[in-house]
Design an enzyme around this catalytic site. Sequence first.
Site, PDB file in Angstrom:
ATOM      1  N   CYS A 169      -2.579 -20.715  24.022  1.00 46.50           N
ATOM      2  CA  CYS A 169      -3.918 -21.277  23.838  1.00 46.50           C
ATOM      3  C   CYS A 169      -3.753 -22.643  23.184  1.00 46.50           C
ATOM      4  O   CYS A 169      -3.204 -22.747  22.091  1.00 46.50           O
ATOM      5  CB  CYS A 169      -4.765 -20.364  22.961  1.00 46.50           C
ATOM      6  SG  CYS A 169      -6.308 -21.165  22.478  1.00 46.50           S
ATOM      7  N   CYS A 192      -5.607 -22.876  19.709  1.00 44.46           N
ATOM      8  CA  CYS A 192      -4.871 -22.317  18.563  1.00 44.46           C
ATOM      9  C   CYS A 192      -3.478 -22.914  18.450  1.00 44.46           C
ATOM     10  O   CYS A 192      -2.820 -22.780  17.412  1.00 44.46           O
ATOM     11  CB  CYS A 192      -4.682 -20.803  18.707  1.00 44.46           C
ATOM     12  SG  CYS A 192      -6.176 -19.865  18.900  1.00 44.46           S
ATOM     13  N   LYS A 223      -3.123  -2.510   6.579  1.00 44.95           N
ATOM     14  CA  LYS A 223      -4.155  -3.429   6.118  1.00 44.95           C
ATOM     15  C   LYS A 223      -5.081  -3.834   7.254  1.00 44.95           C
ATOM     16  O   LYS A 223      -6.280  -3.971   7.081  1.00 44.95           O
ATOM     17  CB  LYS A 223      -3.486  -4.661   5.521  1.00 44.95           C
ATOM     18  CG  LYS A 223      -4.477  -5.629   4.929  1.00 44.95           C
ATOM     19  CD  LYS A 223      -3.770  -6.876   4.500  1.00 44.95           C
ATOM     20  CE  LYS A 223      -4.678  -8.078   4.545  1.00 44.95           C
ATOM     21  NZ  LYS A 223      -3.917  -9.308   4.507  1.00 44.95           N
ATOM     22  N   HIS A 245     -11.377 -19.568  21.442  1.00 45.00           N
ATOM     23  CA  HIS A 245     -11.627 -20.719  22.313  1.00 45.00           C
ATOM     24  C   HIS A 245     -11.889 -20.229  23.733  1.00 45.00           C
ATOM     25  O   HIS A 245     -11.114 -20.519  24.645  1.00 45.00           O
ATOM     26  CB  HIS A 245     -10.418 -21.673  22.301  1.00 45.00           C
ATOM     27  CG  HIS A 245      -9.999 -22.088  20.930  1.00 45.00           C
ATOM     28  ND1 HIS A 245      -8.906 -21.572  20.281  1.00 45.00           N
ATOM     29  CD2 HIS A 245     -10.582 -22.951  20.059  1.00 45.00           C
ATOM     30  CE1 HIS A 245      -8.808 -22.109  19.084  1.00 45.00           C
ATOM     31  NE2 HIS A 245      -9.819 -22.949  18.922  1.00 45.00           N
ATOM     32  N   LYS A 269      -2.988   5.343  11.182  1.00 39.33           N
ATOM     33  CA  LYS A 269      -1.895   4.847  10.342  1.00 39.33           C
ATOM     34  C   LYS A 269      -2.469   3.952   9.249  1.00 39.33           C
ATOM     35  O   LYS A 269      -3.265   3.073   9.534  1.00 39.33           O
ATOM     36  CB  LYS A 269      -0.933   4.026  11.199  1.00 39.33           C
ATOM     37  CG  LYS A 269       0.207   3.447  10.413  1.00 39.33           C
ATOM     38  CD  LYS A 269       1.047   2.494  11.239  1.00 39.33           C
ATOM     39  CE  LYS A 269       2.063   1.811  10.357  1.00 39.33           C
ATOM     40  NZ  LYS A 269       2.449   0.495  10.809  1.00 39.33           N
ATOM     41  N   CYS A 282      -8.905 -16.621  25.200  1.00 35.93           N
ATOM     42  CA  CYS A 282      -8.731 -16.623  23.746  1.00 35.93           C
ATOM     43  C   CYS A 282     -10.083 -16.319  23.107  1.00 35.93           C
ATOM     44  O   CYS A 282     -11.074 -16.974  23.432  1.00 35.93           O
ATOM     45  CB  CYS A 282      -8.226 -17.992  23.298  1.00 35.93           C
ATOM     46  SG  CYS A 282      -8.293 -18.173  21.505  1.00 35.93           S
ATOM     47  N   HIS A 306       3.916   1.555   2.312  1.00 39.12           N
ATOM     48  CA  HIS A 306       5.154   0.901   1.873  1.00 39.12           C
ATOM     49  C   HIS A 306       5.828   1.729   0.775  1.00 39.12           C
ATOM     50  O   HIS A 306       7.047   1.863   0.733  1.00 39.12           O
ATOM     51  CB  HIS A 306       4.871  -0.502   1.315  1.00 39.12           C
ATOM     52  CG  HIS A 306       4.180  -1.417   2.289  1.00 39.12           C
ATOM     53  ND1 HIS A 306       2.937  -1.938   2.057  1.00 39.12           N
ATOM     54  CD2 HIS A 306       4.557  -1.867   3.504  1.00 39.12           C
ATOM     55  CE1 HIS A 306       2.581  -2.694   3.077  1.00 39.12           C
ATOM     56  NE2 HIS A 306       3.539  -2.669   3.981  1.00 39.12           N
ATOM     57  N   HIS A 330       0.842  -1.198   0.000  1.00 38.30           N
ATOM     58  CA  HIS A 330       0.000   0.000   0.000  1.00 38.30           C
ATOM     59  C   HIS A 330       0.876   1.247   0.000  1.00 38.30           C
ATOM     60  O   HIS A 330       2.112   1.144  -0.013  1.00 38.30           O
ATOM     61  CB  HIS A 330      -1.014  -0.025   1.149  1.00 38.30           C
ATOM     62  CG  HIS A 330      -0.424  -0.157   2.532  1.00 38.30           C
ATOM     63  ND1 HIS A 330       0.290   0.840   3.130  1.00 38.30           N
ATOM     64  CD2 HIS A 330      -0.448  -1.187   3.429  1.00 38.30           C
ATOM     65  CE1 HIS A 330       0.672   0.451   4.334  1.00 38.30           C
ATOM     66  NE2 HIS A 330       0.244  -0.778   4.544  1.00 38.30           N
TER      67      HIS A 330
HETATM   68  O1  ME8 Z   1       7.623  -4.334   9.829  1.00 34.89           O
HETATM   69  N1  ME8 Z   1       3.186   5.168   6.829  1.00 34.89           N
HETATM   70  O2  ME8 Z   1       7.158  -5.038   7.670  1.00 34.89           O
HETATM   71  P1  ME8 Z   1       5.901  -4.151   7.300  1.00 34.89           P
HETATM   72  C1  ME8 Z   1       4.505   5.168   6.574  1.00 34.89           C
HETATM   73  N2  ME8 Z   1       8.776  -7.070   7.940  1.00 34.89           N
HETATM   74  N3  ME8 Z   1       5.229   4.059   6.372  1.00 34.89           N
HETATM   75  C2  ME8 Z   1       4.593   2.881   6.432  1.00 34.89           C
HETATM   76  C3  ME8 Z   1       3.202   2.811   6.689  1.00 34.89           C
HETATM   77  C4  ME8 Z   1       2.493   4.023   6.896  1.00 34.89           C
HETATM   78  N4  ME8 Z   1       1.191   4.049   7.118  1.00 34.89           N
HETATM   79  N5  ME8 Z   1       2.845   1.505   6.670  1.00 34.89           N
HETATM   80  C5  ME8 Z   1       3.980   0.791   6.403  1.00 34.89           C
HETATM   81  C6  ME8 Z   1       7.812  -5.065   8.867  1.00 34.89           C
HETATM   82  N6  ME8 Z   1       5.032   1.623   6.252  1.00 34.89           N
HETATM   83  C7  ME8 Z   1       8.969  -6.051   8.898  1.00 34.89           C
HETATM   84  C8  ME8 Z   1      10.237  -5.277   8.654  1.00 34.89           C
HETATM   85  S1  ME8 Z   1      12.861  -5.103   8.301  1.00 34.89           S
HETATM   86  C9  ME8 Z   1      14.183  -5.997   8.735  1.00 34.89           C
HETATM   87  C10 ME8 Z   1      11.477  -6.098   8.690  1.00 34.89           C
HETATM   88  C11 ME8 Z   1       6.410   1.227   5.915  1.00 34.89           C
HETATM   89  O3  ME8 Z   1       5.394  -4.723   6.030  1.00 34.89           O
HETATM   90  C12 ME8 Z   1       7.411   1.751   6.926  1.00 34.89           C
HETATM   91  O4  ME8 Z   1       8.682   1.748   6.340  1.00 34.89           O
HETATM   92  O5  ME8 Z   1       4.972  -4.032   8.432  1.00 34.89           O
HETATM   93  C13 ME8 Z   1       7.344   0.703   8.021  1.00 34.89           C
HETATM   94  O6  ME8 Z   1       8.457   0.740   8.876  1.00 34.89           O
HETATM   95  C14 ME8 Z   1       7.306  -0.545   7.176  1.00 34.89           C
HETATM   96  O7  ME8 Z   1       6.491  -0.182   6.029  1.00 34.89           O
HETATM   97  C15 ME8 Z   1       6.704  -1.742   7.891  1.00 34.89           C
HETATM   98  O8  ME8 Z   1       6.538  -2.750   6.947  1.00 34.89           O
END
Ligand code: ME8
Length: 646
Positions: free
Chosen positions: A139, A142, A313, A159, A310, A156, A28, A25
């Site tokens: 749990c 789960c 998803k 459950h 924020k 939970c 990211h 989204h």
């Molecule tokens: O945390 N506003 O992955 P993630 C600004 N896999 N930046 C945002 C955002 C928002 N609303 N939403 C997401 C993880 N981001 C781990 C990271 S790294 C070794 C492992 C961006 O998919 C922002 O950079 O939840 C945030 O830190 C990152 O997506 C989190 O991505």
Amino acid sequence: MATSPAQTGRVLITTPIYYVNDRPHLGHAYTTVAADFMARAHRLLGREVFFLTGTDEHGEKVAETAWSRGLTPIEHCDDVVAGFQDAWQALHIDYDRFIRTTEEDHVNGVTKILERLHEAKTPDGESVIYEGDYKGLYCTGCEKFLNSRELEDGRCPIHPNREVREITERNYFFRLSSYLDTLKSMIETDEILIRPEIRKREVLGLFGQGLDDFSISREKVEWGIPLPFDRSQTAYVWVDALSNYITGIGYGNHPDNYRKWWNDASVLHLLAKDILKFHTIFWPAMLLAIGEKPPDELFIHGYLTLVGQKMSKSLANVIKPDAWVPEYGVDGARYLILTLFRFGQDGEIKEEMIREKYNADLANDFGNLVSRASKMVLGNFGGIIPEADFSGPEEKALGEIIEQAEKTFAEAVDRVDPNQAIAAALSIARETNRYFDHAKPWARAKEKDLDGLGVILGVTLEAIAKAAIYLFPALPTKVPELLRSLGLLDDEIADRTGKGKVVAALVGREIQKGPALFPRVEKQKPKPEAPKKETKPTDGVISIDDVFAVKLKIAEVIEAEKVEKTDKLLQLQIKIGEETRQIVAGIAEYYRPEDLVGRMIVVVANLKPAKIRGIESNGMLLAAKKGKELRLLTPDGEIRSGASVG
Ligand code: ME8
């Protein structure tokens, strides 16, 4: 002090690797476009750059999501990863590597890191890794640990009749306590530079609140990298994921490459504040423990929000990463992502603000100037660009402003300030506009003063080319288009910096007529006659049309067998009325094939066919799943196959 890109002339720029249990989204895209801007801007300043991004693919949640889709974990990952890669392509993200944590070299690298950790001693001579008990609320329904936020009234939610018990799992722990003093002082003295300042203070505050040793492994998670010294456990997803920053440049596989991009470069991690603790404390501590240098700099930006929350998803308030491309173009979309908010602060997305910003900055200040100056060259000089003579007082003043803007640009890039860097580039266009209006070229044209007119147009276009070069990191498709329209050849502008040999004068080049660079975007008038249809839900709500689009039918299972070489998949032959179909479903752990024959189930009948493990699946069955429990949805009483559900 940490080493800066200006000192090393080489920089490794990273984004977090994103989870594959979320579709990409705009949140990211925010970090990724900023990282792409930084990478291109550093290249423009003559530095060598490696830009690393990717996906975080292991862990229980990913495996669960996959099975619930009737896919194996890797099939699910492949599917979601393609979505990220498509989005980055749509936004012209020019990364050097897209790392996936399921790739072999990453798994090798992490295995080596785990071995190093296992052998390592702390400065006090204790082993860095020790066995301990991980206590948590478990749990049995789960079969997993739940955190206190997941509980409802201490139970939970799936459950509620079962007791949530505090149980203990044997894990390996990282002795963080041994590194805290060193880390704190490295952050205080900016040897690990954390920006902006407010985040540095936040991190330093964490040291005061007590930081516990953390578990680096899990006993019950299968979808992960096994510990080389105890294969009954897998690496904790964060240990696996953070390691990408070094495996992605060769750690454990290509030592020379690794040294070049880690030791002999300045390392810059970009991320949002949600994952600050992992990056500023756990990660540098792990590096110190294996005898590697911590990152030089971490820039922690804010959140994009929608209606104050924020974008994520889980809150179902997402905008697609490339949602702005159709209306504003790739460059317009990138420009908006980069400039709507100060990098570091939260920003609330508002539709109105987006259009105004695009029109004011790109259509008016920049695009309009290009078109006005070009038209006059076409009308008065047959399209041949006159010489840029900066010796007059007005021109000299403009030349000095440009030089200052170039410095401001470089300084802003060095403090990870994309907004100010772009503002500096755009200020060249604004000042040139002012110069142009003040010099009144139309009056010179009327007087047939071609010498005077030539100076104004030559200087204006040279200044436009300068602005364009510095706007290139934000506008990587429109800038080459513009430079081409000023008569430059592809090989003069084609390198990755966009700089090419443009600085060689434009004089004598022939302007090519073309469409407006940044056409204005007008407010779309609501069409009263159009039927109301909510096509883009941003709040998780769908319309009745969307509901009717899904055709649910009752089907009878007539044959069922296991899919070879998998534990999870069943291949079913089903009858929907008179029609026989095949579907593949991830339910083998919950149902024996023989128990399914003759059962009535609910299926999505109009799903696009897909191949799962090479077997065609023509529909999807509906089941309720939570944790380790799964139940097929079945009609409550007798009903014929082929009946509609809804
Ligand atoms: O945390 N506003 O992955 P993630 C600004 N896999 N930046 C945002 C955002 C928002 N609303 N939403 C997401 C993880 N981001 C781990 C990271 S790294 C070794 C492992 C961006 O998919 C922002 O950079 O939840 C945030 O830190 C990152 O997506 C989190 O991505």
